[in-house]
Design a protein around this motif. Structure first.
Motif, PDB file in Angstrom:
ATOM      1  N   VAL A 205       0.723  -1.248  -0.196  1.00  0.00           N
ATOM      2  CA  VAL A 205      -0.024  -0.044   0.064  1.00  0.00           C
ATOM      3  C   VAL A 205       0.928   1.220  -0.133  1.00  0.00           C
ATOM      4  O   VAL A 205       0.649   2.093  -0.723  1.00  0.00           O
ATOM      5  N   GLY A 206       2.021   1.360   0.684  1.00  0.00           N
ATOM      6  CA  GLY A 206       2.686   2.335   0.769  1.00  0.00           C
ATOM      7  C   GLY A 206       3.442   2.489  -0.458  1.00  0.00           C
ATOM      8  O   GLY A 206       3.601   3.541  -1.015  1.00  0.00           O
ATOM      9  N   LEU A 208       2.608   1.734  -3.357  1.00  0.00           N
ATOM     10  CA  LEU A 208       1.278   2.193  -4.313  1.00  0.00           C
ATOM     11  C   LEU A 208       1.228   3.701  -4.201  1.00  0.00           C
ATOM     12  O   LEU A 208       1.279   4.367  -5.376  1.00  0.00           O
ATOM     13  N   VAL A 209       1.106   3.981  -3.078  1.00  0.00           N
ATOM     14  CA  VAL A 209       0.893   5.520  -2.958  1.00  0.00           C
ATOM     15  C   VAL A 209       2.055   6.436  -3.179  1.00  0.00           C
ATOM     16  O   VAL A 209       1.867   7.259  -4.135  1.00  0.00           O
ATOM     17  N   ALA A 210       3.620   5.892  -2.803  1.00  0.00           N
ATOM     18  CA  ALA A 210       4.504   6.436  -3.377  1.00  0.00           C
ATOM     19  C   ALA A 210       4.732   6.444  -4.921  1.00  0.00           C
ATOM     20  O   ALA A 210       5.136   7.401  -5.481  1.00  0.00           O
ATOM     21  N   GLY A 211       4.311   5.227  -5.618  1.00  0.00           N
ATOM     22  CA  GLY A 211       4.482   5.182  -6.877  1.00  0.00           C
ATOM     23  C   GLY A 211       3.393   6.120  -7.599  1.00  0.00           C
ATOM     24  O   GLY A 211       3.899   6.824  -8.618  1.00  0.00           O
ATOM     25  N   LEU A 212       2.383   6.412  -6.967  1.00  0.00           N
ATOM     26  CA  LEU A 212       1.398   7.523  -7.723  1.00  0.00           C
ATOM     27  C   LEU A 212       1.690   8.727  -7.569  1.00  0.00           C
ATOM     28  O   LEU A 212       1.563   9.553  -8.576  1.00  0.00           O
ATOM     29  N   TYR A 213       2.202   8.988  -6.416  1.00  0.00           N
ATOM     30  CA  TYR A 213       2.916  10.529  -6.081  1.00  0.00           C
ATOM     31  C   TYR A 213       3.948  10.607  -7.191  1.00  0.00           C
ATOM     32  O   TYR A 213       4.203  11.939  -7.789  1.00  0.00           O
ATOM     33  N   SER A 214       5.028   9.631  -7.161  1.00  0.00           N
ATOM     34  CA  SER A 214       6.246  10.014  -8.046  1.00  0.00           C
ATOM     35  C   SER A 214       5.989   9.701  -9.299  1.00  0.00           C
ATOM     36  O   SER A 214       7.045   9.932 -10.262  1.00  0.00           O
TER      37      SER A 214
END
Ligand code: HSE
Length: 308
Positions: A205-206, A208-214
């Motif tokens: 989950v972390g 995925l969120v990091a991937g979406l932001y970056s």
């Protein structure tokens, strides 16, 4: 007083692999359309003109508890007539109940000049999800109301966060003719998760969120893995692991069950890859002799909206 509006809310994919009950994304163009009219008085009527079979009893339609919740939260009241003009097929796994619930909640708020915040509109829509699946989850309802990719950080109280959507994000979707109700797909899950499974899941989950932001497509793809629900649910989808291997080899970023299934989707950052993934999905179910409907659709930043 008489006021009529027409409202659209999109289909959505819940969970996005690792985000069981806490993540979901809205899809472009596919969705439900409702016409909602308010008059002096009280009571609810629902007229289904969509051509998709739905229960006639309004107590079994997700729209009814949504309207009641809206009146309870706002202290307002009126007679409400709903006409269902367009409907995603129920049981498809792309948020059919959430699209109607979101359209009803958003439409009611618009009809009465927006007394509720966007988050409270999601709270109303969750009443429909509870009727449909026996649980207050917002991972279809929130993207159907708000659009884009939504993280539900918490439910008590509801805390929803809109995440960035990469510019070119396509889903190849297939809805095989297999019946899996959300209630059943939830009832087979264990009540407790072992620590090592939880560690894998929250790492993803972390990620995925990091991937979406970056905008890191590789990180997004390798994070969309579900250690919690998929091991129990994949038995409903014949040849699930082989199918995923073929799709990843063909360049898909990830393949997952859409919500509680039975639809599955492959995510790609190029239309051509998504189109090829759709062909692989179709061949898989053709070979099994299982009918289906399939399409390629873009992940959408748009949620519920008024239509002309
Ligand atoms: N998060 C829910 C589940 C979605 O996986 O049961 C239902 O569509």
């Amino acid at each position: 007083m008489k006021k009529t509006i027409k409202v659209f809310a999109p289909a959505s994919i819940a969970n996005m692999g690792c985000g069981f009950d806490i993540m979901g994304m809205a899809l472009d163009e596919v969705g439900d359309v409702l016409q909602i009219s308010a008059y002096e008085g009280e009571g609810i009527t629902i007229d289904n003109q969509s051509g998709v079979p739905l229960p006639e009893d309004i107590e079994k339609n997700v729209i009814t508890p949504v309207i009641r919740k809206f009146f309870q939260m706002t202290g307002l009241n009126a007679k409400i007539d709903v006409v269902i003009l367009k409907k995603i097929y129920p049981g498809s796994g792309i948020g059919s109940s959430a699209a109607s619930s979101a359209a009803a909640a958003y439409g009611m708020n618009e009809l009465f000049d927006c007394p509720l915040s966007e988050e409270d509109v999601v709270v109303c829509a969750m009443e429909g999800e509870n009727l449909a699946s026996g649980g207050y989850h917002a991972d279809n309802a929130a993207p159907a109301v708000m659009g884009g990719i939504i993280l539900i950080r918490g439910y008590e109280p509801l805390d929803v966060i809109k995440l960035p959507v990469p510019g070119n994000f396509y889903c190849a979707m297939i809805h095989p003719a297999i019946v899996v109700s959300t209630k059943e797909a939830r009832s087979i899950l264990p009540k407790e998760v072992p620590m090592h499974t939880a560690v894998r899941q929250w790492g993803n989950v972390g990620g995925l969120v990091a991937g979406l932001y970056s905008g890191n497509i590789g990180l997004i793809g390798r994070s969309m893995k579900d250690a919690v629900a998929e091991p129990y649910r994949k038995k409903f989808i014949p040849g699930f692991d082989d199918l995923r291997a073929k799709l990843i080899e063909a360049g898909a970023l990830a393949m997952n069950i859409a919500g509680s299934g039975p639809s599955v989707f492959a995510l790609a950052d190029k239309y051509e890859v998504a189109h090829h993934a759709e062909a692989i999905l179709k061949k898989h179910f053709d070979d099994l002799g299982i009918g289906y409907e399939s399409f390629v659709v873009k992940v959408s930043n748009k949620g519920a909206k008024l239509v002309a």
